[in-house]
Design a protein around this motif. Structure first.
Motif, mmCIF file in Angstrom:
data_model
loop_
_atom_site.group_PDB
_atom_site.id
_atom_site.type_symbol
_atom_site.label_atom_id
_atom_site.label_comp_id
_atom_site.label_asym_id
_atom_site.label_seq_id
_atom_site.Cartn_x
_atom_site.Cartn_y
_atom_site.Cartn_z
ATOM 1 N N LEU A 1 64.334 -51.661 29.873
ATOM 2 C CA LEU A 1 65.722 -52.082 30.061
ATOM 3 C C LEU A 1 66.669 -51.280 29.176
ATOM 4 O O LEU A 1 66.399 -51.059 27.996
ATOM 5 N N ASP A 2 67.787 -50.892 29.757
ATOM 6 C CA ASP A 2 68.870 -50.291 28.971
ATOM 7 C C ASP A 2 69.649 -51.365 28.236
ATOM 8 O O ASP A 2 70.140 -51.140 27.121
ATOM 9 N N LEU A 3 69.769 -52.524 28.885
ATOM 10 C CA LEU A 3 70.601 -53.585 28.319
ATOM 11 C C LEU A 3 70.124 -54.931 28.849
ATOM 12 O O LEU A 3 69.751 -55.042 30.021
ATOM 13 N N VAL A 4 70.154 -55.928 27.998
ATOM 14 C CA VAL A 4 69.893 -57.298 28.425
ATOM 15 C C VAL A 4 71.043 -58.169 27.932
ATOM 16 O O VAL A 4 71.534 -57.992 26.815
ATOM 17 N N TYR A 5 71.501 -59.068 28.815
ATOM 18 C CA TYR A 5 72.571 -59.997 28.454
ATOM 19 C C TYR A 5 71.974 -61.400 28.383
ATOM 20 O O TYR A 5 71.421 -61.900 29.368
ATOM 21 N N ILE A 6 72.102 -62.037 27.229
ATOM 22 C CA ILE A 6 71.500 -63.346 26.994
ATOM 23 C C ILE A 6 72.579 -64.423 27.062
ATOM 24 O O ILE A 6 73.506 -64.456 26.248
ATOM 25 N N LEU B 1 62.591 -60.584 24.151
ATOM 26 C CA LEU B 1 63.293 -59.543 24.890
ATOM 27 C C LEU B 1 63.459 -58.234 24.130
ATOM 28 O O LEU B 1 63.635 -57.180 24.759
ATOM 29 N N LEU B 2 63.424 -58.259 22.833
ATOM 30 C CA LEU B 2 63.590 -57.006 22.095
ATOM 31 C C LEU B 2 62.591 -55.936 22.536
ATOM 32 O O LEU B 2 62.986 -54.778 22.758
ATOM 33 N N PRO B 3 61.302 -56.272 22.730
ATOM 34 C CA PRO B 3 60.366 -55.222 23.171
ATOM 35 C C PRO B 3 60.670 -54.671 24.568
ATOM 36 O O PRO B 3 60.196 -53.583 24.915
ATOM 37 N N LYS B 4 61.433 -55.401 25.349
ATOM 38 C CA LYS B 4 61.739 -54.959 26.718
ATOM 39 C C LYS B 4 62.876 -53.939 26.754
ATOM 40 O O LYS B 4 63.089 -53.282 27.779
ATOM 41 N N VAL B 5 63.600 -53.816 25.644
ATOM 42 C CA VAL B 5 64.759 -52.922 25.577
ATOM 43 C C VAL B 5 64.326 -51.574 25.016
ATOM 44 O O VAL B 5 63.656 -51.505 23.982
ATOM 45 N N ARG B 6 64.713 -50.517 25.679
ATOM 46 C CA ARG B 6 64.338 -49.168 25.242
ATOM 47 C C ARG B 6 64.945 -48.865 23.870
ATOM 48 O O ARG B 6 65.979 -49.450 23.505
ATOM 49 N N PRO B 7 64.368 -47.939 23.121
ATOM 50 C CA PRO B 7 65.007 -47.488 21.874
ATOM 51 C C PRO B 7 66.413 -46.971 22.151
ATOM 52 O O PRO B 7 66.638 -46.189 23.088
ATOM 53 N N GLY B 8 67.358 -47.433 21.373
ATOM 54 C CA GLY B 8 68.747 -47.071 21.608
ATOM 55 C C GLY B 8 69.457 -47.954 22.610
ATOM 56 O O GLY B 8 70.665 -47.798 22.836
ATOM 57 N N GLY B 9 68.723 -48.903 23.228
ATOM 58 C CA GLY B 9 69.325 -49.826 24.190
ATOM 59 C C GLY B 9 70.009 -50.985 23.494
ATOM 60 O O GLY B 9 70.099 -51.050 22.261
ATOM 61 N N PHE B 10 70.460 -51.958 24.294
ATOM 62 C CA PHE B 10 71.376 -52.964 23.775
ATOM 63 C C PHE B 10 70.959 -54.386 24.171
ATOM 64 O O PHE B 10 70.534 -54.623 25.305
ATOM 65 N N ILE B 11 71.108 -55.298 23.228
ATOM 66 C CA ILE B 11 71.056 -56.731 23.516
ATOM 67 C C ILE B 11 72.458 -57.270 23.305
ATOM 68 O O ILE B 11 73.014 -57.176 22.201
ATOM 69 N N VAL B 12 73.042 -57.797 24.364
ATOM 70 C CA VAL B 12 74.373 -58.396 24.305
ATOM 71 C C VAL B 12 74.193 -59.893 24.533
ATOM 72 O O VAL B 12 73.355 -60.301 25.347
ATOM 73 N N GLY B 13 74.963 -60.707 23.823
ATOM 74 C CA GLY B 13 74.763 -62.143 23.951
ATOM 75 C C GLY B 13 76.050 -62.925 23.976
ATOM 76 O O GLY B 13 77.083 -62.506 23.439
ATOM 77 N N ASP B 14 75.970 -64.097 24.600
ATOM 78 C CA ASP B 14 77.100 -65.014 24.761
ATOM 79 C C ASP B 14 76.924 -66.209 23.824
ATOM 80 O O ASP B 14 75.883 -66.393 23.196
ATOM 81 N N ASP B 15 77.980 -67.010 23.753
ATOM 82 C CA ASP B 15 77.980 -68.266 22.985
ATOM 83 C C ASP B 15 77.613 -68.030 21.526
ATOM 84 O O ASP B 15 76.906 -68.822 20.910
ATOM 85 N N PHE B 16 78.139 -66.945 20.981
ATOM 86 C CA PHE B 16 78.011 -66.619 19.568
ATOM 87 C C PHE B 16 79.086 -67.427 18.840
ATOM 88 O O PHE B 16 79.996 -66.898 18.212
ATOM 89 N N SER B 17 78.957 -68.735 18.958
ATOM 90 C CA SER B 17 79.992 -69.668 18.522
ATOM 91 C C SER B 17 80.085 -69.727 17.002
ATOM 92 O O SER B 17 79.072 -69.716 16.310
ATOM 93 N N LYS B 18 81.305 -69.814 16.488
ATOM 94 C CA LYS B 18 81.510 -69.847 15.043
ATOM 95 C C LYS B 18 81.174 -71.202 14.435
ATOM 96 O O LYS B 18 81.135 -71.341 13.221
ATOM 97 N N THR B 19 80.955 -72.183 15.266
ATOM 98 C CA THR B 19 80.446 -73.480 14.821
ATOM 99 C C THR B 19 79.221 -73.830 15.647
ATOM 100 O O THR B 19 79.182 -73.545 16.840
#
Length: 250
Positions: A120-125, A141-159
């Motif tokens: 994977l180039d990118l995974v969105y969680i 999922l980290l092992p599924k992402v190629r070196p230099g690829g990206f994990i992007v995520g939602d609900d990175f809530s401050k609380t």
């Protein structure tokens, strides 16, 4: 793509995007998400937007169990009947792109064996945001992402109390930061409750574009003001609830 290139793209996207959707579409297009997966698809709105506006996507994997999960205490945990309708809506939205779409009707743990390592180039969680859920998602999922690829995520809530105290806490933040630190990876905090981890072992670094550095433990962990009273009231008879509201309001 070098780290400097990716960093410039991310910072430019933050500066020019006025919504979560605009931010994500810009990132997915400019970071080169040819092979990507979305974890937690719900009704398919994001998948539809990505497939419409990001032409470089060659394969889009939908990962979602679309079933009731008895150990998931979150507002979107619906009945199996409701989930069948939700899945049907999602699949109808991506139907014009069926040659690009792969559906894995499964949890992350169930689906990970069907995704090749480094593919994977990118995974969105955007799935189970509890501490258990984000732990399983990131580790799986980290092992599924190629070196230099990206994990992007939602609900990175401050609380952690993204929802009321009736539901399990949302602990994407700060866990994703600790995860990046454990793996010596850089992480970007973004507006609209998003984050990006780059799978590049250049050393742990937090690039704070979302205003998280000033948060105190009380900001992150303290229940909202009055939430204890509301949670208590939910367990009381209606007549006592009314009396309690009058007492609290003075």
């Amino acid at each position: 793509m070098t780290f400097s290139d990716a960093s410039a793209i991310i910072q430019s996207a933050v500066q020019t995007s006025k919504s979560r959707k605009a931010l994500l579409l810009t990132l997915f297009k400019q970071l080169g998400a040819g092979q990507m997966a979305e974890i937690g698809v719900w009704k398919g709105d994001l998948a539809q937007a990505v497939l419409n506006y990001v032409p470089n996507v060659e394969r889009y994997i939908l990962v979602d169990p679309w079933r009731n999960l008895p150990d998931w205490n979150k507002p979107l945990n619906k009945s199996d009947i409701e989930f069948d309708a939700v899945r049907a809506e999602a699949l109808s939205k991506v139907a014009p792109f069926q040659q690009k779409v792969v559906e894995l009707r499964a949890s992350t743990k169930e689906a990970r064996a069907q995704i090749a390592d480094g593919s994977l180039d990118l995974v969105y969680i955007d799935g189970d945001h509890t501490l258990r859920g984000i732990t399983i998602d990131l580790i799986s999922l980290l092992p599924k992402v190629r070196p230099g690829g990206f994990i992007v995520g939602d609900d990175f809530s401050k609380t952690i109390w993204q929802h009321s105290t009736e539901y399990s806490p949302t602990e994407v933040f700060p866990f994703a930061v600790y995860f990046a630190e454990a793996h010596d990876l850089p992480i970007f905090t973004l507006p609209f409750n998003q984050f990006v981890i780059i799978n590049e072992q250049r050393g742990f670094e937090v690039i704070d574009l979302g205003g998280y550095a000033s948060l105190t433990p009380a900001d992150i962990y303290a229940p909202p003001k009055g939430e204890f009273v509301k949670s208590l009231a939910r367990r009381l008879p209606p007549s006592v609830q009314r009396l309690l509201r009058r007492v609290v309001s003075g």
